[in-house]
Design a protein around this motif. Structure first.
Motif, mmCIF file in Angstrom:
data_model
loop_
_atom_site.group_PDB
_atom_site.id
_atom_site.type_symbol
_atom_site.label_atom_id
_atom_site.label_comp_id
_atom_site.label_asym_id
_atom_site.label_seq_id
_atom_site.Cartn_x
_atom_site.Cartn_y
_atom_site.Cartn_z
ATOM 1 N N GLY A 1 -9.265 10.830 6.764
ATOM 2 C CA GLY A 1 -10.500 11.431 6.109
ATOM 3 C C GLY A 1 -10.982 10.574 5.122
ATOM 4 O O GLY A 1 -12.027 11.078 4.443
ATOM 5 N N ILE A 2 -10.838 9.304 5.086
ATOM 6 C CA ILE A 2 -11.465 8.213 4.352
ATOM 7 C C ILE A 2 -12.986 8.105 5.044
ATOM 8 O O ILE A 2 -12.899 7.350 5.962
ATOM 9 C CB ILE A 2 -10.828 7.183 3.823
ATOM 10 N N HIS A 3 -13.936 7.906 4.387
ATOM 11 C CA HIS A 3 -15.465 7.801 4.951
ATOM 12 C C HIS A 3 -16.283 6.622 4.004
ATOM 13 O O HIS A 3 -16.018 5.333 4.557
ATOM 14 C CB HIS A 3 -16.256 8.911 5.055
ATOM 15 N N LEU A 4 -16.901 6.950 3.117
ATOM 16 C CA LEU A 4 -17.544 5.748 2.443
ATOM 17 C C LEU A 4 -17.059 5.445 1.037
ATOM 18 O O LEU A 4 -17.482 4.318 0.585
ATOM 19 C CB LEU A 4 -19.028 6.465 2.089
ATOM 20 N N ILE A 5 -16.161 6.174 0.405
ATOM 21 C CA ILE A 5 -15.468 5.687 -0.814
ATOM 22 C C ILE A 5 -13.915 6.100 -0.632
ATOM 23 O O ILE A 5 -13.576 6.677 0.049
ATOM 24 C CB ILE A 5 -15.791 6.221 -2.028
ATOM 25 N N PRO A 6 -13.189 5.145 -1.262
ATOM 26 C CA PRO A 6 -11.636 5.403 -1.433
ATOM 27 C C PRO A 6 -11.264 6.748 -2.012
ATOM 28 O O PRO A 6 -12.207 7.237 -3.015
ATOM 29 C CB PRO A 6 -11.268 4.168 -2.307
ATOM 30 N N ARG A 7 -10.382 7.067 -1.676
ATOM 31 C CA ARG A 7 -9.967 8.333 -2.088
ATOM 32 C C ARG A 7 -8.931 8.130 -3.130
ATOM 33 O O ARG A 7 -8.949 9.176 -4.296
ATOM 34 C CB ARG A 7 -9.313 9.363 -1.047
ATOM 35 N N LYS A 8 -8.166 7.325 -3.061
ATOM 36 C CA LYS A 8 -7.233 7.013 -4.188
ATOM 37 C C LYS A 8 -7.150 5.405 -4.402
ATOM 38 O O LYS A 8 -6.588 4.642 -3.629
ATOM 39 C CB LYS A 8 -5.745 7.457 -3.796
ATOM 40 N N PHE A 9 -7.882 5.059 -5.597
ATOM 41 C CA PHE A 9 -8.292 3.531 -5.516
ATOM 42 C C PHE A 9 -7.083 2.766 -5.753
ATOM 43 O O PHE A 9 -6.220 3.188 -6.692
ATOM 44 C CB PHE A 9 -9.434 3.474 -6.900
ATOM 45 N N SER A 10 -7.010 1.598 -5.019
ATOM 46 C CA SER A 10 -6.014 0.663 -5.198
ATOM 47 C C SER A 10 -6.267 -0.802 -4.716
ATOM 48 O O SER A 10 -7.181 -0.763 -3.830
ATOM 49 C CB SER A 10 -4.601 1.303 -4.568
ATOM 50 N N VAL A 11 -6.011 -1.759 -5.571
ATOM 51 C CA VAL A 11 -6.420 -3.236 -5.104
ATOM 52 C C VAL A 11 -5.115 -3.902 -4.594
ATOM 53 O O VAL A 11 -4.872 -5.010 -4.397
ATOM 54 C CB VAL A 11 -6.799 -3.904 -6.204
ATOM 55 N N LYS A 12 -3.865 -3.067 -4.241
ATOM 56 C CA LYS A 12 -2.585 -3.607 -3.719
ATOM 57 C C LYS A 12 -2.785 -4.258 -2.556
ATOM 58 O O LYS A 12 -2.120 -5.318 -2.344
ATOM 59 C CB LYS A 12 -1.761 -2.223 -3.644
ATOM 60 N N ALA A 13 -3.658 -3.723 -1.740
ATOM 61 C CA ALA A 13 -4.120 -4.480 -0.210
ATOM 62 C C ALA A 13 -4.342 -5.939 -0.535
ATOM 63 O O ALA A 13 -4.031 -6.777 0.040
ATOM 64 C CB ALA A 13 -4.808 -3.709 0.667
ATOM 65 N N TYR A 14 -5.427 -6.080 -1.418
ATOM 66 C CA TYR A 14 -5.998 -7.253 -1.906
ATOM 67 C C TYR A 14 -5.043 -8.399 -2.457
ATOM 68 O O TYR A 14 -4.828 -9.571 -2.060
ATOM 69 C CB TYR A 14 -7.029 -7.272 -2.586
ATOM 70 N N GLN A 15 -4.375 -7.702 -3.284
ATOM 71 C CA GLN A 15 -2.866 -8.547 -3.884
ATOM 72 C C GLN A 15 -1.830 -8.880 -2.802
ATOM 73 O O GLN A 15 -1.577 -10.127 -2.885
ATOM 74 C CB GLN A 15 -2.175 -7.515 -4.916
ATOM 75 N N THR A 16 -1.935 -8.173 -1.816
ATOM 76 C CA THR A 16 -0.933 -8.557 -0.840
ATOM 77 C C THR A 16 -1.426 -9.801 0.146
ATOM 78 O O THR A 16 -0.750 -10.555 0.301
ATOM 79 C CB THR A 16 -0.695 -7.397 0.039
ATOM 80 N N VAL A 17 -2.691 -9.727 0.373
ATOM 81 C CA VAL A 17 -3.529 -10.853 1.110
ATOM 82 C C VAL A 17 -3.416 -11.870 0.250
ATOM 83 O O VAL A 17 -3.032 -12.941 0.811
ATOM 84 C CB VAL A 17 -4.839 -10.350 1.354
ATOM 85 N N PHE A 18 -3.841 -11.992 -1.146
ATOM 86 C CA PHE A 18 -3.916 -13.199 -1.774
ATOM 87 C C PHE A 18 -2.746 -13.825 -2.326
ATOM 88 O O PHE A 18 -2.511 -14.822 -2.758
ATOM 89 C CB PHE A 18 -4.967 -12.954 -2.929
#
Length: 305
Positions: A56-73
């Protein structure tokens, strides 16, 4: 002006207006269809992993988090991979552009005796190859495996790029070369000072093709430098990260994290989205600088004498 002429002009104005409206609607719809997947991927990359499973996520995040980017970097080898990828992209693009341009210039010269034979030879390589194992044996014999140059040397010459450049150069009037030769210019001077400035559009087009290929390539790193972490690439490290996260989360579940961000989670979809954003941002930043030349470069052979 008679009545028929006025009526005809009015009809043409009406048809132009209808075309403009329909064309605008089509372009807007096309832009929406094109941009929505990109915006949706960005939204997922900044969303919490557990929450993203609900969809159900379309144009904006529903629950903001940068954990995915932290995991990548924070992944081991990601910085080394980024450096190697940038180096292979820059060096591979420059060497490929130089080699293909020189070969294309030679094949475009009408006085070159072997132009037809060499053109046929390179065209055949576009449809037939030795295969993966013979290629690996060849690269090993050349000392390319386990080194950085396995990313650069094999891609220096491309039959497709040569044919594109040669076709563009064939469209340049012969009078330019003849005038330069009358003034005593040699072939290298003609290539550097006359042909190359006129070939900026096709150079930019080929440079973009090669840069995108070099930036996105990961299979050669897995094939030739799998056991050598010193020459890993960004895309290969992101692929390994995505595989590990997907396996740990069972394909769709979440992966718990500890510490201050214990309440945040990552999943395969959020890591994949973050990795996609990290991958496409440099190319998106590069494209505007080449856009003016890119469209012109695709209209090959447009210059006629």
């Amino acid at each position: 002006m008679n009545y028929d002429a006025v009526k005809r002009k009015k009809k043409m104005a009406t048809s132009d207006l209808v075309f403009t409206i329909c064309n605008t609607i089509f372009l807007v719809l096309f832009a929406v269809v094109t941009l929505y997947p990109v915006i949706n991927t960005v939204a997922y990359s900044f969303n919490d992993g557990a929450d993203s499973i609900r969809g159900g996520i379309h144009l904006i995040p529903r629950k903001f988090s940068v954990k995915a980017y932290q995991t990548v970097f924070n992944k081991d080898g990601i910085i080394t991979g980024a450096k190697i990828t940038v180096a292979r992209t820059v060096l591979g693009t420059l060497t490929s552009l130089a080699a293909n341009a020189l070969l294309s210039f030679i094949l475009s010269r009408k006085r070159f005796v072997f132009r037809s034979g060499l053109s046929l030879f390179w065209i055949v390589t576009m449809y037939a190859s030795g295969g993966m194992i013979p290629t690996m044996v060849l690269f090993k014999a050349m000392g390319l495996t386990g080194s950085f140059w396995v990313y650069v040397v094999p891609g220096m010459v491309s039959a497709f790029n040569i044919m594109v450049m040669r076709t563009f150069m064939n469209g340049i009037p012969d009078s330019f070369e003849e005038s330069a030769q009358m003034d005593g210019a040699g072939y290298m001077t003609i290539f550097v000072k006359i042909i190359s400035p006129l070939c900026k559009p096709v150079y930019a087009t080929i440079a973009l093709f090669v840069a995108v290929y070099q930036w996105n390539s990961w299979f050669d790193a897995m094939l030739y430098n799998r056991m050598n972490d010193e020459y890993t690439t960004l895309q290969y490290e992101l692929m390994k990260l995505l595989s590990s996260v997907t396996n740990a989360s069972g394909g769709s579940g979440n992966t718990n994290v500890t510490g201050e961000a214990a309440k945040e989670t990552v999943t395969g979809i959020t890591v994949r989205s973050a990795a996609t954003v990290v991958t496409i941002v440099p190319i998106i930043c590069l494209y505007p600088f080449l856009q003016n030349y890119f469209v012109t470069g695709l209209t090959i052979g447009g210059v006629k004498e």
